[in-house]
Design a protein around this motif. Structure first.
Motif, PDB file in Angstrom:
ATOM      1  N   ILE A   1       0.812  -1.018   0.064  1.00 32.24           N
ATOM      2  CA  ILE A   1       0.232  -0.118   0.067  1.00 32.24           C
ATOM      3  C   ILE A   1       0.948   1.249  -0.101  1.00 32.24           C
ATOM      4  O   ILE A   1       1.794   1.405   0.979  1.00 32.24           O
ATOM      5  N   VAL A   2       0.973   2.092  -1.125  1.00 36.16           N
ATOM      6  CA  VAL A   2       1.496   3.255  -1.011  1.00 36.16           C
ATOM      7  C   VAL A   2       0.826   4.509  -0.587  1.00 36.16           C
ATOM      8  O   VAL A   2      -0.124   4.762  -1.248  1.00 36.16           O
ATOM      9  N   GLY A   3       1.013   5.034   0.462  1.00 37.96           N
ATOM     10  CA  GLY A   3       0.393   5.982   1.172  1.00 37.96           C
ATOM     11  C   GLY A   3      -0.463   5.632   2.393  1.00 37.96           C
ATOM     12  O   GLY A   3      -1.220   4.707   2.275  1.00 37.96           O
ATOM     13  N   THR A   4      -0.226   5.900   3.345  1.00 41.30           N
ATOM     14  CA  THR A   4      -0.966   5.623   4.844  1.00 41.30           C
ATOM     15  C   THR A   4      -1.563   6.924   5.491  1.00 41.30           C
ATOM     16  O   THR A   4      -1.868   7.087   6.565  1.00 41.30           O
ATOM     17  N   GLY A   5      -2.496   7.494   4.302  1.00 45.02           N
ATOM     18  CA  GLY A   5      -3.528   8.614   5.061  1.00 45.02           C
ATOM     19  C   GLY A   5      -4.848   7.654   5.394  1.00 45.02           C
ATOM     20  O   GLY A   5      -4.713   6.337   5.516  1.00 45.02           O
ATOM     21  N   TYR A   6      -5.815   8.138   5.288  1.00 47.58           N
ATOM     22  CA  TYR A   6      -7.076   7.552   5.762  1.00 47.58           C
ATOM     23  C   TYR A   6      -7.365   6.194   4.971  1.00 47.58           C
ATOM     24  O   TYR A   6      -7.460   5.180   5.524  1.00 47.58           O
ATOM     25  N   VAL A   7      -7.491   6.276   3.626  1.00 47.36           N
ATOM     26  CA  VAL A   7      -7.723   5.412   2.649  1.00 47.36           C
ATOM     27  C   VAL A   7      -6.835   4.266   2.894  1.00 47.36           C
ATOM     28  O   VAL A   7      -7.041   2.982   3.037  1.00 47.36           O
ATOM     29  N   GLY A   8      -5.387   4.645   2.783  1.00 49.54           N
ATOM     30  CA  GLY A   8      -4.324   3.658   2.667  1.00 49.54           C
ATOM     31  C   GLY A   8      -4.178   2.824   3.926  1.00 49.54           C
ATOM     32  O   GLY A   8      -3.960   1.782   3.897  1.00 49.54           O
ATOM     33  N   LEU A   9      -4.268   3.635   5.136  1.00 47.55           N
ATOM     34  CA  LEU A   9      -4.175   2.698   6.299  1.00 47.55           C
ATOM     35  C   LEU A   9      -5.162   1.822   6.563  1.00 47.55           C
ATOM     36  O   LEU A   9      -5.064   0.637   7.054  1.00 47.55           O
ATOM     37  N   VAL A  10      -6.414   2.401   6.311  1.00 48.61           N
ATOM     38  CA  VAL A  10      -7.594   1.284   6.465  1.00 48.61           C
ATOM     39  C   VAL A  10      -7.613   0.225   5.542  1.00 48.61           C
ATOM     40  O   VAL A  10      -7.994  -0.884   6.050  1.00 48.61           O
TER      41      VAL A  10
ATOM     42  N   ASP B   1      -5.562  16.965  -8.383  1.00 49.75           N
ATOM     43  CA  ASP B   1      -3.907  17.179  -8.589  1.00 49.75           C
ATOM     44  C   ASP B   1      -3.579  15.649  -8.628  1.00 49.75           C
ATOM     45  O   ASP B   1      -3.373  14.870  -7.509  1.00 49.75           O
ATOM     46  N   LEU B   2      -3.138  15.162  -9.513  1.00 46.58           N
ATOM     47  CA  LEU B   2      -2.548  13.639  -9.733  1.00 46.58           C
ATOM     48  C   LEU B   2      -0.974  13.776  -9.681  1.00 46.58           C
ATOM     49  O   LEU B   2      -0.593  12.774  -9.834  1.00 46.58           O
ATOM     50  N   SER B   3      -0.375  14.694  -9.173  1.00 45.20           N
ATOM     51  CA  SER B   3       1.136  14.770  -9.100  1.00 45.20           C
ATOM     52  C   SER B   3       1.574  13.731  -8.100  1.00 45.20           C
ATOM     53  O   SER B   3       2.706  12.985  -8.488  1.00 45.20           O
ATOM     54  N   TYR B   4       1.025  13.653  -7.070  1.00 47.65           N
ATOM     55  CA  TYR B   4       1.507  12.279  -6.338  1.00 47.65           C
ATOM     56  C   TYR B   4       1.195  10.905  -6.739  1.00 47.65           C
ATOM     57  O   TYR B   4       2.364  10.203  -6.812  1.00 47.65           O
ATOM     58  N   VAL B   5       0.281  10.752  -7.617  1.00 55.66           N
ATOM     59  CA  VAL B   5      -0.002   9.341  -8.182  1.00 55.66           C
ATOM     60  C   VAL B   5       0.804   9.526  -9.200  1.00 55.66           C
ATOM     61  O   VAL B   5       1.513   8.218  -9.340  1.00 55.66           O
ATOM     62  N   LEU B   6       1.026  10.060 -10.083  1.00 55.85           N
ATOM     63  CA  LEU B   6       1.835  10.109 -11.397  1.00 55.85           C
ATOM     64  C   LEU B   6       3.467  10.057 -10.906  1.00 55.85           C
ATOM     65  O   LEU B   6       4.262   9.309 -11.617  1.00 55.85           O
TER      66      LEU B   6
ATOM     67  N   ALA C   1      -2.864   4.655  -2.818  1.00 59.11           N
ATOM     68  CA  ALA C   1      -3.697   5.179  -2.008  1.00 59.11           C
ATOM     69  C   ALA C   1      -3.206   6.837  -1.560  1.00 59.11           C
ATOM     70  O   ALA C   1      -2.981   7.099  -0.406  1.00 59.11           O
ATOM     71  N   LEU C   2      -3.072   7.469  -2.730  1.00 60.33           N
ATOM     72  CA  LEU C   2      -2.214   8.855  -2.472  1.00 60.33           C
ATOM     73  C   LEU C   2      -3.268   9.732  -2.628  1.00 60.33           C
ATOM     74  O   LEU C   2      -4.297   9.628  -3.188  1.00 60.33           O
ATOM     75  N   PRO C   3      -2.869  11.077  -2.046  1.00 60.36           N
ATOM     76  CA  PRO C   3      -3.916  12.071  -1.939  1.00 60.36           C
ATOM     77  C   PRO C   3      -4.059  12.853  -3.333  1.00 60.36           C
ATOM     78  O   PRO C   3      -3.185  12.953  -4.325  1.00 60.36           O
ATOM     79  N   THR C   4      -5.285  13.369  -3.711  1.00 58.23           N
ATOM     80  CA  THR C   4      -5.576  13.853  -4.995  1.00 58.23           C
ATOM     81  C   THR C   4      -6.393  15.182  -4.622  1.00 58.23           C
ATOM     82  O   THR C   4      -7.437  15.450  -4.917  1.00 58.23           O
ATOM     83  N   PRO C   5      -5.518  16.161  -3.891  1.00 58.24           N
ATOM     84  CA  PRO C   5      -6.309  17.360  -3.695  1.00 58.24           C
ATOM     85  C   PRO C   5      -6.679  18.219  -4.578  1.00 58.24           C
ATOM     86  O   PRO C   5      -6.059  17.959  -5.914  1.00 58.24           O
ATOM     87  N   PRO C   6      -7.747  18.984  -4.449  1.00 61.71           N
ATOM     88  CA  PRO C   6      -8.312  19.753  -5.322  1.00 61.71           C
ATOM     89  C   PRO C   6      -7.435  21.019  -5.846  1.00 61.71           C
ATOM     90  O   PRO C   6      -6.832  21.753  -4.840  1.00 61.71           O
ATOM     91  N   GLY C   7      -7.272  21.359  -6.922  1.00 63.75           N
ATOM     92  CA  GLY C   7      -6.491  22.517  -7.548  1.00 63.75           C
ATOM     93  C   GLY C   7      -7.196  23.700  -7.301  1.00 63.75           C
ATOM     94  O   GLY C   7      -8.495  23.711  -6.934  1.00 63.75           O
ATOM     95  N   GLU C   8      -6.699  24.970  -7.596  1.00 63.52           N
ATOM     96  CA  GLU C   8      -7.436  26.386  -7.499  1.00 63.52           C
ATOM     97  C   GLU C   8      -8.649  26.131  -8.619  1.00 63.52           C
ATOM     98  O   GLU C   8      -9.719  26.789  -8.143  1.00 63.52           O
ATOM     99  N   ASP C   9      -8.542  25.513  -9.567  1.00 65.17           N
ATOM    100  CA  ASP C   9      -9.867  25.308 -10.246  1.00 65.17           C
ATOM    101  C   ASP C   9     -10.606  24.245 -10.222  1.00 65.17           C
ATOM    102  O   ASP C   9     -11.820  23.988 -10.813  1.00 65.17           O
ATOM    103  N   GLY C  10     -10.489  23.584  -9.010  1.00 68.27           N
ATOM    104  CA  GLY C  10     -11.277  22.389  -8.603  1.00 68.27           C
ATOM    105  C   GLY C  10     -10.876  20.883  -9.299  1.00 68.27           C
ATOM    106  O   GLY C  10     -11.329  20.030  -8.646  1.00 68.27           O
ATOM    107  N   SER C  11      -9.814  20.953 -10.143  1.00 67.12           N
ATOM    108  CA  SER C  11      -9.534  19.556 -10.873  1.00 67.12           C
ATOM    109  C   SER C  11      -8.517  18.997  -9.689  1.00 67.12           C
ATOM    110  O   SER C  11      -8.212  19.545  -8.800  1.00 67.12           O
TER     111      SER C  11
END
Length: 436
Positions: free
Chosen positions: A5-14, A95-100, A83-93
């Motif tokens: 599991i890559v990423g131990t935030g809420y989704v990753g840890l559970v 952010d896939l930078s962590y995933v990619l 299980a990486l964060p995909t936070p919203p950018g300023e335009d709401g899209s």
């Protein structure tokens, strides 16, 4: 099976803890070495009912491990969950930078066949982007799968161990067979596993969360209309919910939705639509209505005090965006705090679980109470922002003795009207008649 599991935030840890509970050996990877060291010691970095017990049990059983070394975990596993964060950018899209970024690293590290599973909530087409990113770095065979999560914060352990369905987006028979094997403990007990293409799987998650956001917002609109015409939203809610086409869930009015999923996913789907020249008009309206709903009681408070909140002390019960979590992302409490402070009020808040997270953001801009009744000391009114169970049956006599003025603004309809009718309190809730 060995799983990373890559990423131990809420989704990753559970997710990681659940997969270990199912008998797999799970390696959880995170770049935060301090967090990894704490987890190795059995310290759970998030609050979620029931998680700590399962977490510790699987560490002791040597099925759950933590590391900062992606290569080490990758080499030991056939299936890699992102299980990486995909936070919203300023335009709401999204952010896939962590995933990619992780996809690039995986491509550089592959030595044999792997399945890369997108567990993060991602826009339609992300699986293709991940596939292209990895393929640019390797000639080794691999598959990319979309496997969205549907966990409710506060009920994540229950949802993870008793899922309503498992959705797997993949057109690879090999990947489908392996994913079916992972989830066999669920399918053996009747949980359906639904296979589809990656794009449909990705959209299913956004569509589900956005639909629930619309349902909540519609009920809040009905509640506001109830107040205009003298109807009781509780009775309307029961009447609507008894229709099995509608159901009772997500029909509880209040001061808007928040958290890490609904706001982010609605914004992302709106933005994804615009990129295709398509307007999600109903979602745009939902977002606007929800934002207004979150602070709807501030105008009520202001009206009660005849437009002057300067120097008024407001007690606030609840800081988390919902009960049974310490998550304050997009919490209505924060919107109310900001606006009330701007209008000159002072705030004393109580939330035993979420206080620490709010302190990190607001510091000493507000005061914090050690218990719910201490927060009421000399308060001009009480505002309830989170539906914690401990607020459901308070001692109204003790409340009255602590408060300067006996006034309650209830953003979560915590009390039946009958509870308040025989007290001296003025009680304003959402979609129901005002008492006092």
């Amino acid at each position: 099976m060995n799983i990373t599991i890559v990423g131990t935030g809420y989704v990753g840890l559970v997710t990681g803890t659940t997969l270990a509970e199912l008998g797999n050996t799970v390696y959880c990877v995170d770049i935060d070495s301090k967090k990894v060291d704490q987890m190795k010691l059995g310290i759970v970095p998030i609050y979620e009912p029931g998680l700590e017990e399962m977490f510790l049990r699987n560490i002791q059983a040597q099925r759950l491990f933590f590391t900062t070394n992606l290569k080490e975990a990758l080499d030991q596993s056939e299936v890699i969950y992102l299980a990486l964060p995909t936070p919203p950018g300023e335009d709401g899209s999204a952010d896939l930078s962590y995933v990619l970024s992780v996809a690039t690293q995986i491509g550089e590290m592959l030595t044999d066949y792997k399945i890369i599973v997108n567990k993060s909530t991602v826009p339609v087409g992300t699986a293709n982007k991940v596939r292209q990113t990895i393929a640019a770095k390797t000639n080794i065979e691999f598959d990319v799968v979309s496997n969205p999560e549907f966990l409710r914060e506060g009920f994540a352990v229950e949802d993870s161990m008793n899922p309503a369905r498992v959705i797997v987006g993949s057109e690879s028979e090999k990947a489908q067979e392996i994913m079916a094997k992972i989830y066999q403990p669920f399918t053996n007990t009747g949980t359906p596993i639904i296979f589809m293409d990656e794009k449909s799987s990705e959209l299913t998650k956004y569509a589900a969360n956005s639909f629930l956001a619309v349902k909540i917002t519609f009920m809040n609109e009905i509640a506001n209309y109830c107040e205009k015409v003298g109807a009781d939203v509780d009775k309307v809610r029961l009447g609507m919910g008894s229709d099995d086409r509608i159901g009772h869930r997500f029909l509880f009015p209040g001061i808007g939705y928040g958290g890490s999923c609904f706001p982010k996913d609605v914004k992302a789907l709106i933005r994804s639509g615009k990129q295709e020249g398509f307007d999600f008009q109903i979602l745009e309206a939902t977002e606007d209505v929800n934002q207004a709903q979150k602070i709807i009681l501030v105008s009520e408070i202001e009206n009660y005090f005849r437009g002057d909140l300067k120097g008024k002390k407001i007690a606030l019960w609840g800081l988390a965006f919902k009960a049974n979590t310490d998550d304050i992302r997009e919490a209505s409490s924060l919107d109310n705090i900001k606006l009330l402070l701007e209008k000159g009020a002072t705030i004393t808040a109580y939330d035993a679980i979420a206080e620490e997270n709010v302190r990190k953001i607001l510091g000493d801009e507000i005061s914090y109470a050690p218990d719910m009744y201490s927060a009421l000391q000399d308060a001009d009114c009480l505002l309830i922002a989170t539906e914690w169970s401990e607020f459901k049956n308070p001692n109204f006599d003790l409340m009255a003795a602590r408060m300067k003025q006996k006034v309650i603004f209830d953003g979560r309809n915590m009390f039946a009207l009958e509870q308040v009718e025989n007290t001296d309190f003025r009680y304003k809730s959402i979609g129901r008649r005002t008492i006092g």
